[in-house]
Each structure stands twice: as structure tokens, then as C-alpha cells.
Design an enzyme around this catalytic site. Structure first.
Site, PDB file in Angstrom:
ATOM      1  N   GLU A  95       0.874  -1.411  -0.010  1.00 31.49           N
ATOM      2  CA  GLU A  95      -0.005   0.056  -0.104  1.00 31.49           C
ATOM      3  C   GLU A  95       0.907   1.264   0.019  1.00 31.49           C
ATOM      4  O   GLU A  95       0.662   2.069  -0.763  1.00 31.49           O
ATOM      5  CB  GLU A  95      -1.086  -0.052   1.155  1.00 31.49           C
ATOM      6  N   GLU A 168      10.203   2.361   2.436  1.00 27.23           N
ATOM      7  CA  GLU A 168       8.876   2.151   2.942  1.00 27.23           C
ATOM      8  C   GLU A 168       8.486   1.073   3.902  1.00 27.23           C
ATOM      9  O   GLU A 168       7.838   1.081   4.777  1.00 27.23           O
ATOM     10  CB  GLU A 168       7.793   1.946   1.963  1.00 27.23           C
TER      11      GLU A 168
END
Ligand SMILES: [Zn+2]
Length: 1094
Positions: A95, A168
């Protein structure tokens, strides 16, 4: 109860034709082909003022739902069923990573960049336990097309670059990437985010509850990622997960609002779906096999230093598996039943558990949980003594038996049905978002989202069932609670060594990743034989147990050295290939140079000038130059109380608000005002005891709330208004009853029920304490601004850590009566007409009836006989501009506010460290700047956005690994730098200082300034619900003229002005700063005497 948090025509749709969009949608025919899609169903849903159009995509099987409604705040979302089978957090890291650049928009972080190039009213992404959702909303059609293009490309064609994965997800890096002598640590946005998330004990409990109650498939793992498992995730696995889950055949598209459907379909088909073939997505969650006997588990957590009592920190709950959520009516019934069981002081579990005094509040996730394929119901207590676990379990069993025998009172059922009715009519500004979240879970498991929206027919069916069989609900309780073997008892108790053990496990994981190291110069083949490293075809170490290293990062070599111990199986051919190739490991220490190289590479990437020109953008000229004015009328009632009237399309709901000044309240009572507010509508009034009062509020209103407020002045930093805000709404037919309730509360509130007061105090203290990890940055900011303005101290008293700690002390008192006795004293100063003003929002037809009801209420309240003097000597009276002198949009008389001013106030610097047992920090630094009407205020507002987007985001989130951080300017003229869930502390303060240097040096372009303006305007122009129109005028005295003047100042902000305000206010020694930090022990701060440690 969360049936639906409803509805919203846009403000501009003031005289809207409620049927236009809906009628257009009704023209579609089943079987009609539009841009690669086929219409399969068209359904009017009159109770929500919308028409639902269901379609499917011919080429890929993608599903599509459009809800046409006359609302300009249009929303898009795409949802993928993501069902991970491990706790590496793969859907969550994905995501994040898809938002780091895509084929058409290859620049870094297009998602964050679009925040500055759009007038979006909402942009975000969510990872649930079994789906991932990407929604945005905007009121501008061009913006909608731009954002849709970016979202489609991000979801379906992301770059998924390796560096993005390390940034991330997770990576090994030296604490200071440019210094290989510093220790190696895990970094990564998701890694830190999840570490932060699990500092919250309620979150730990909820997670275990889900994992243990539904243990057979995807619900057994942590979809967000377990910090100890995240480092097992590889880049390859991430790409694989994308290929199989982010496919149109596994996607559900949703659009909402008044924009034409055809355009959406065309763009989605052209830009995404036409490029795919249908696949068979294997993402279905199989049904959970029901247990043949109940199960029990015990878990531990960190002790809560904020909690009221150290010996009572155990949580226990009993949970039951319920039927699948796709059975819409059964789900409705069980949701309803659950609200009857646990909602409010009249519910059986409230009486039996909360009022037993055994604990502080219900356990986490209490009630109906409908977010998984099978729903579940949970009930229990937190804040109990360990020895009381069995007693709580016995009470739960007894209560269930009791309910089966006695059933529910008709009044309670009516009150709940009334609540559904009013929720359907009450309009929120984010109705599209509420709808997409409301249907997401059911649709995710192939349930019918349109059935779910037909709340009216569910209510009708429910009434019929109840009429046919008065024992309908009792039978359900028997079936699902009494005779259900799929029952889990989960308990959690604090362990003093918990945080230590977690840290120890992280260290072990770290060691597992970095050692044993192969000896320098050793042939790699030997390691391969020993089963250590593992390479993919590009020569990258990809074993899940290996540290991340990529060939491209290794200077001057196409080979990748292996790192760490691999526990994986090697294919023979691959082994032979590697063997014959004969990699040599370079003669150096492997880990350090490599991980610092990775860190440095990331830093270089992050510091590179970013070319975002590939992204679509709105221009400043696309922003509306003028605000739409709100028509208001002010009239005096009951003598001299000003009442503001605002006619709005409220669907027949009446909103009543009041504000009372606190100016005469003695100083020593001020800390107790928040407590007074939170219990005022909950202790009974007039002839009603607290149970009857709760019943009446539920039956007749949509809610009655009271909250303390500190309102800044718009032109002087040392001036403010203090008071209490009363807010309520009801259906038109119940207005006299609601005003009667207010009248009873004002005239004869009951402050005698000591036992019930104790219960409320404990719940409030627990809630505050549980909220600290989520709002740590706010607590830090409030504290940091405490000594900068006269209002700052009051803010801290009402909303800061001081309040959290005060409530903790009160909750621990054995004799609470001295506190209870303070409440009538506060009442005397507050609950009268002396310093009151009121506001009403309702339809034009309702206004005269409302005027009468408000007049009656005010006359019944009357005035305090004794004339009381304000406690603070300097009070200024300030009239809110109205029709006579200023705006022509306010008619009638003026509202006069009584503000406190402290002309001799001197701001001072203060640094506070709140020592809390969190593994992450929350940092706040505040600067006293300029008030709202000052032209510098506009420049500082744009500057804050500019610094966040162009500097702080990179420094604090991307490089620093914090979940978030940035700068903002508040209405009260305080400029705040903050970070959220931050692994760093004092280093972050240096980043704030660097941001100021950056701003002073003017290293930003006109494009950057324009983007910051767009971003500020998307907040300034955020839609306002009909219920809230005119509230700025009522509370803050902000007229539309003032707002328009401010708007023009914002448009006029220019480069020199930005550099100028950076120098004038933010530079060292310019303005007074305040600092605060929430977080664990910190050696640097401990040694620095300028910090106060609390
Ligand atoms: Zn996240």
C-alpha cells in the site's frame, strides 16, 4: 453502533435539485454496454437520496458500483481483496510502495505530491485485515480526472522500485547513515509505523482477539505487519503479491456523487482495465470452521504508566463467532442486538459490568465487529485486578442468561430505531467516504452492497419479525451467545519486562540478519554449501533471512556479496551456477559499508531535486476567487441573549448550539471544567435519574454534548475567549422534548449519584490515557505552546497532558466526594443566561417553531441573581461584525463577545520531556507568530505547507523514518513543527532548525509556492455540512468579509514575503519558542539542564 455516519449534499447545493443526479442514473438499462462495462442493476435508494448502478467490466470481470447523489463532493475508490498468509505486512508495505511512483508518473512519491497539486477534499489509502482501499474525493471535475489518472496508474502500474521498498518497508542501516561506526538498526516507514501502533495496548488486544478467534486463514496473521516479521519480507515477495492481488479481476471500483458516470467508466477502461486479461483471483477467504468447544488464551502487554491504578491493569473479554456478514439481514439484526446489549447505561452489560466497579471501561472491540468474513461479538472489561478475571466471566454468563429470560424493554428498541432514522438524515460532509467504508467488508466477500444500503427495508423487516415473534431477539441471544461453542476468552495482563523483552527480540532479529558474517575474502561457494546466502538470477541476496543488498548498490562490481545467514533451501542448479561463477566476497567488513551505502543511496535519492512535472496539476487560477457567503440572521431572545439563525437544507433535522462564558469562574475550579462537561448530560436532571435521562436523550435526540473551548481572537495574540460549548440535534418532531431536556440540565442537574460519577470518572481517565499514543504529537504541541500566549496555559489545563494526569489522580482517589462537590460550584458560574449566545441551523420552514422553542428554553433558564465579576481584570467587549457595518449577509443585531486580554503578558521559553514508556517519540516545537488578520499570518500559513511538502516530509518521514511530521500554523497564531511516531528525538529538532534555514535561503520555486497555495486552499475550501454552516461566525466571530479578506491575503502571498516571515519569526532569537517531547528516556535530554523532565 455504526450503521452509517451519514450524509452530505454539498454546501453550494443550497437550493439543490435533489433528484437530478439520481434521475439521470435511473435512465440506465440493465444489459446496457458503456465503455467496456455492462450495467447489471439499477436501484433507487430513497432513504439515502441516491440511485445505485451496478456494473461489471467485460474484459476483466472487475466489479463496479456507482452511487449517484446530488452531492458535489465526489468520491472514487478502488478496493482489492488482499489476504496475506504471513505477518510480514506485505499488503501494508505494498500500500505504501505503490504510492511511490508509477509508469506514467515515475517521479518519487506522486501521491504526496498530488496533495499539493489538487483541491482534493480527501486522499488516503487503508490496509484492512482482508482488503486494501484507495479513496479520494474532490469537488472539482478536472481535479477528479487528474486524481483518477494518478490513482489508476499507482494501483495498476506502480514502479515498485527496490529503493522504495527499503524506504517504505524495512532496511538495515547505521543509525547515522554517513557514519559506519554507529550501530546498525532496522529502519523503514512501515516498520516504525507498526512498532508505534503496537505501543497501544488496546491495539495489541484487538489484534490477538482477531488472530485467535479466526485462526484458520488470513485473519490469523497481522496484515499491517508484526515488527518482528516485517524484516522477513523481500522485494520479490512484494512484487509477486502485487501481481496476484492488484489485478482488475480482484478489484472493486466505487464512484459517488453528481459527476457523470460515463466519463469515469471511459477513463478507467482506457487507462487501466483495457490493458488486462481476466484471471482467476485466488483470494477468497474460506469460511472459518466452527469450534466444538470454547478456547482460552492469556497474553501480556507493557504496563500502562498513564493508567489510574497499577494493580488493576488486566483486560479480559469473551467473544463469539457470528454468521457471515454477507447475510445482510442477520448482520443488521445482530448489530442491532449488540447495541441493545452494550450501548449506554440502560444496557444489560453496562449495568452488570461497568457498574460492578471491577474495571475502568469495556474491553477493546466491545460489541459487534463486522469487518471480517464472519462477524463476531465481544464483551469484557479493562482495568480490572487479575484475580477478578473469573468474576467478570461469570457476570458475562449470568447476564446472557438474564437477557434470554427477560428480553429488552420496548422503549430501548424504539430509541435505537430512532437513532438509525436520525443517522440517515444527519448529513456529514464525507458521505461518499462513509458509504465506501460502510460497504467495503460485505462487498469484499461478494455480498450485495446495494442490499446493505437499503436500511429502510431492513428496519421494516426487523419490525415485522419482532411483531411476529416477540421473543425474536431473545432467541438470537440464545442461539449465538448461549449455545455457541465458538467462544474465546482472552485475557491480557501487564508484564514489567514486556518492553525489555520486545527490545531483546528485536536485537535478536537484528543479529539474525547481520551475523554470523562470512570471513572476509572467503569464497562465497563455501557459504553456499553451508546453506548461507541465496541469490536470485540478478545476483541479489534475496533469501528472506538475508539482509537487503542490491547489486546496483555495490560500487564497481556486478556481483553482490552475500550477507547474513540464510536458512533457505537452494535449488541445485542455482547452486552449481553460483559455484562455477565463484563469487568472491570483497575484503572488507561487509555489513557496515553495505548498509551505509544503502542508507547513503537512499539519502542521495531523497535529496535529489524532484521533477514532478509529469504529474497533472490544477493551477492557482482554478481556485474560486470568492467564498460563497452564508446568510445569517441574529435576533435577541429572552431579553438580551443573541440567537443566530442559519437556514439550511438539513433534511428536517434541527441543530441547536449554545456557548457560555467562563469569565467569572474562580481559577481553582478551571482544571475541573472538562470533567464537568463530560459528566453534565450523564448524571441525571430534574425528575430523571441518569438511566432515564440517557433513555430520553437516545429516544428524542441525535446527541447532546458539552465541551470546554478556548477561542483565540483574530487580531491580538494576547486576547482570547474562554467558555463551554453545548451542541445537540434532533428530528423536527422532537424539538420541544430536546429543549425541555436542556432546560432540566441547566436548571436542575443532578450531582448526587456518587457511584455513577465514579464510573464516569474511571472511563474518562481510561479513555484519555488510551488516546495518548494516537495523539502524542498534539499533546506535545499543546505543551510546547503553553508559555507562548495567555491562552496557552488554559489549553494545557483543558486539553493537555496536565488534564490527562489530573484525571488519572482523580480516578485513583478512594473518596471522590470532594471532586463531586466542585461541580455545583461550576454550575453556578456557567449555567445561566448572563453570558450566553445560541445558534440554530434548520430548514427555513422550521425556523419560527425553533425560535419559539429556544425562547422558552432561555426564559426557563433565567439569569443569575448575583452579579458576578470576571476573575481576570482585563475584559474587552468585542462585537461580531454584522449587517450594519460590515457584511450584508448577516441581518439583525450583533453578537457581543467578552474576551480576556493580558496586556502585560511576556512569553517565555520552556522545554518539557514527558517520560513515557513508548519505543517512539512525539516531538513538538512551537513559535509565537502573528494573529489571523495580520498579513504575515497568510504568508506563514503557506510557508508551513511549503516546508512540510518540500522539506520536512523528506527529512522526517523518508530519511528519519518517522510515520509523519511537518509544520502548521494554527488559527491562534502559533506556528508548530511536529513529528509523529518518531524513532529520533533531538535530531528531529535539528531537522526543524534546518527547515528554517532552508526557508530563509529561499530554495523554492514559484511552482512550489503555487502548490502550497493549492494545498492550503483545499483545506480552506473543505466542504462544510449544512449543520455547521455559520459556526465560524458564531464561535470565533469570523464574518464572511474577514474570511474573504484572508482569502485575498493568501492569494497575494509571494516569494519575498515567505522569506521575510521565515526571518522575522522563525529564525533563532527572533520569536519565543517552546519545545516538548513525549517519549522514552533520553540520555541527551537528561544531561541538558534546560529541559524539564516530567
Ligand atoms: Zn501505513
Amino acid at each position: 453502533m455504526t450503521f452509517l455516519n451519514c450524509s452530505s449534499p454539498h454546501p453550494r447545493a443550497w437550493r439543490w435539485n435533489s433528484t437530478k443526479a439520481c434521475e439521470r442514473a435511473l435512465q440506465y438499462q440493465v444489459g446496457e454496454k458503456i465503455h467496456g462495462f455492462t450495467v447489471s442493476q439499477v436501484t433507487p435508494v430513497p432513504e439515502l437520496f441516491l440511485t445505485a448502478v451496478k456494473l461489471s467490466h467485460d474484459g476483466t470481470g472487475a466489479r463496479y458500483l456507482h452511487l449517484a447523489r446530488e452531492d458535489t463532493n465526489n468520491l472514487f475508490s478502488v478496493q482489492f481483496r488482499t489476504t496475506p498468509m504471513d505477518s510480514t505486512g506485505v499488503p501494508h508495505v505494498l500500500e505504501h510502495t505503490v504510492l511511490c511512483g508509477s509508469q506514467k508518473y515515475p517521479c518519487r512519491d506522486p501521491f504526496f505530491k498530488m496533495l499539493n497539486r489538487s483541491l482534493s477534499t480527501f486522499m488516503n489509502a487503508f490496509t484492512a485485515s482482508d482488503y486494501t482501499l484507495y479513496p479520494f474525493s474532490t469537488q472539482n471535475p478536472k481535479d477528479f480526472r487528474n486524481l483518477l489518472s494518478v490513482y489508476l496508474d499507482a494501483a495498476f502500474f506502480p514502479c515498485l522500485r527496490e529503493l522504495d521498498f527499503w524506504q517504505e518497508g524495512w532496511r538495515l542501516e547505521h543509525e547515522n547513515p554517513s557514519d559506519p561506526q554507529t550501530a546498525l538498526v532496522f529502519k523503514g516507514v512501515v516498520f516504525n509505523e507498526m512498532k508505534g501502533a503496537f505501543t497501544d495496548n488496546e491495539r495489541i488486544f484487538s489484534q490477538h482477539l482477531l488472530n485467535r478467534l479466526l485462526p484458520d486463514h488470513t485473519y490469523a496473521v497481522i496484515s499491517g505487519g508484526d515488527p518482528l516479521c516485517i524484516p522477513d519480507l523481500t522485494w520479490e515477495q512484494l512484487k509477486q503479491f502485487h501481481a496476484t492481488h492488484y489485478h482488475p479481476s480482484n478489484a472493486r471500483f466505487f464512484t459517488y456523487g453528481n459527476f457523470p458516470l460515463e466519463q469515469h467508466l471511459e477513463q478507467i477502461h482506457e487507462e487501466a482495465l483495457s490493458k488486462f486479461q481476466k484471471i482467476e483471483p485466488r483470494t477468497t477467504v474460506p469460511p472459518q470452521k466452527p469450534w466444538d468447544k470454547p478456547r482460552e488464551f492469556q497474553i501480556t502487554c507493557a504496563p500502562d504508566s498513564m493508567a489510574a491504578s497499577s494493580s488493576k491493569q488486566t483486560t479480559v473479554s469473551v467473544s463469539f463467532l457470528l454468521p457471515e456478514i454477507t447475510d445482510t439481514f442477520e448482520a443488521f439484526t445482530l448489530n442491532f442486538l449488540s447495541s441493545l446489549l452494550i450501548g449506554g447505561p440502560n444496557s444489560p452489560f453496562y449495568k452488570a459490568l461497568i457498574e460492578s466497579g471491577l474495571g475502568t471501561d469495556f474491553s477493546p472491540d466491545v460489541g459487534y465487529n463486522g469487518y471480517t468474513r464472519e462477524a463476531y461479538f465481544s464483551v469484557g472489561l479493562q482495568g480490572i485486578a487479575e484475580k477478578d478475571i473469573q468474576m467478570v466471566r461469570d457476570i458475562i454468563d449470568r447476564t446472557i442468561d438474564d437477557v434470554i429470560m427477560k428480553g429488552f424493554e420496548d422503549d430501548r428498541i424504539e430509541a435505537l430505531l430512532h437513532k438509525i432514522e436520525i443517522q440517515m438524515k444527519h448529513q456529514s460532509v464525507s458521505f461518499g467516504l462513509a458509504l465506501t467504508s460502510y460497504i467495503a467488508s460485505c462487498w469484499n466477500h461478494d455480498g450485495d452492497p446495494v442490499e446493505l444500503l437499503k436500511l429502510g427495508s431492513q428496519v421494516a423487516q426487523f419490525r415485522q419479525r419482532l411483531k411476529d415473534n416477540p421473543k425474536f431477539l431473545q432467541e438470537k441471544v440464545k442461539q449465538y451467545f448461549k449455545n455457541n461453542q465458538h467462544k474465546l476468552t482472552l485475557s491480557m495482563k501487564p508484564d514489567d519486562k514486556y518492553s525489555e523483552k520486545q527490545a531483546q527480540m528485536e536485537t535478536e532479529k537484528l543479529q539474525q540478519k547481520v551475523s554470523p558474517l562470512p570471513n572476509p575474502g572467503e569464497l562465497l561457494t563455501e557459504d553456499i554449501v553451508a546453506g548461507k546466502p541465496y541469490f536470485d538470477q540478478q545476483g541479489r541476496a534475496t533469501c528472506s533471512a538475508c539482509a537487503p543488498v542490491s547489486a546496483s548498490l555495490w560500487p564497481g562490481s556486478a556481483h553482490t556479496p552475500a550477507l547474513g545467514k540464510g536458512g533457505c533451501e537452494l535449488a541445485t542448479e542455482e547452486m552449481n551456477y553460483k559455484r562455477s561463477f565463484g563469487y568472491y566476497l570483497p575484503k572488507c567488513s561487509y555489513i557496515s559499508p553495505l548498509s551505509s551505502l544503502l542508507g547513503l543511496e537512499l539519502q542521495t535519492q531523497q535529496s535529489k531535486a524532484q521533477d514532478a512535472s509529469c504529474l497533472p496539476a490544477l493551477k492557482v487560477s482554478d481556485i474560486e476567487p470568492r467564498i460563497p457567503f452564508t446568510e445569517l440572521a441574529v435576533a435577541l431572545a429572552a431579553g438580551d441573549v443573541p440567537v443566530q439563525y442559519c437556514a439550511q437544507p438539513t433534511n428536517g433535522v434541527v441543530y441547536f448550539r449554545a456557548f457560555c462564558s467562563l469569565n467569572t469562574l474562580p481559577e481553582e475550579l478551571r482544571p475541573y471544567v472538562p470533567l464537568f462537561c463530560s459528566v453534565l448530560t450523564k448524571l441525571g436532571c430534574g425528575v430523571l435519574d441518569y438511566r432515564e435521562q440517557a433513555q430520553q436523550i437516545e429516544l428524542k435526540t441525535g446527541g447532546m454534548t458539552v465541551s470546554p473551548h478556548v477561542l483565540p481572537d483574530d487580531s491580538h495574540l494576547d486576547t482570547y475567549e474562554q467558555g463551554v460549548f453545548f451542541s445537540s440535534f434532533c428530528l423536527e418532531r422532537n424539538l420541544p422534548d430536546m429543549m425541555h431536556l436542556w432546560s432540566e440540565i441547566f436548571n436542575s442537574p443532578c450531582f448526587e449519584e456518587e457511584e455513577h460519577f465514579k464510573v464516569l470518572v474511571k472511563m474518562t481517565a481510561q479513555e484519555l490515557s488510551n488516546g495518548v499514543p494516537d495523539s502524542g504529537h498534539l499533546y506535545a504541541s499543546i505543551r510546547a505552546s503553553r508559555t507562548l500566549t495567555p491562552a496557552g496555559d488554559l489549553q494545557e489545563t483543558f486539553n493537555g497532558m496536565d488534564q490527562v494526569r489530573l484525571m488519572k489522580r482523580i480516578a485513583e482517589m478512594t473518596d471522590i466526594s470532594p471532586i463531586l462537590r466542585k461541580l455545583p460550584r461550576i454550575k453556578k458560574h456557567l449555567l445561566n443566561c448572563n453570558n450566553m449566545r445560541c445558534a440554530v441551523n434548520a430548514t427555513p420552514q422550521q425556523l419560527s417553531q425553533t425560535e419559539r422553542a429556544v425562547g422558552d428554553f432561555l426564559r426557563s433558564v433565567g439569569r443569575s441573581k448575583k452579579e458576578r465579576k470576571p476573575v481576570r481584570p482585563h475584559v474587552v467587549e468585542k462585537a461580531v461584525p454584522n449587517g450594519c457595518g460590515g457584511s450584508a449577509h448577516v441581518s439583525g443585531c450583533q453578537i457581543v463577545r467578552k474576551l480576556i486580554t493580558e496586556p502585560t503578558f511576556t512569553p517565555c521559553q520552556m522545554k518539557t520531556h514527558f517520560l513515557l514508556p513508548f519505543p517512539v517519540n512525539y516531538v513538538g516545537e512551537c513559535v509565537r507568530t502573528a494573529p489571523y488578520t495580520h498579513p504575515d499570518h497568510a504568508s506563514l500559513k503557506i510557508l508551513a505547507r511549503l516546508m512540510t511538502a518540500k522539506f520536512l516530509h523528506t527529512e522526517i518521514r523518508e530519511k528519519g523514518g518517522a510515520y509523519g511530521g511537518g509544520a502548521k500554523l494554527s488559527h491562534n497564531g502559533i506556528f508548530t513543527f511536529y513529528s509523529y511516531r518518531d524513532p529520533r528525538s533531538t535530531e528531529t529538532l535539528q531537522s526543524f532548525a534546518k527547515a528554517v534555514d532552508w526557508a530563509k535561503s529561499g530554495k523554492f520555486s514559484q511552482q512550489d509556492i503555487d502548490e502550497a497555495k493549492l494545498s492550503v486552499f483545499s483545506a480552506v475550501d473543505a466542504p462544510v455540512a449544512p449543520s455547521d454552516k455559520g459556526l465560524d461566525h458564531f464561535l470565533y466571530g469570523l464574518s464572511d468579509d474577514l474570511k474573504q479578506a484572508h482569502r485575498e491575503q493568501l492569494f497575494a502571498v509571494h516569494r519575498e514575503g515567505l522569506i521575510d516571515v521565515s526571518n522575522k519569526y522563525l529564525g533563532v532569537g527572533r520569536s519565543t519558542h517552546g519545545l516538548a517531547l513525549l517519549g522514552p528516556e533520553n540520555t541527551k535530554i537528561a544531561k541538558d539542564p534546560s529541559w524539564i523532565i516530567r
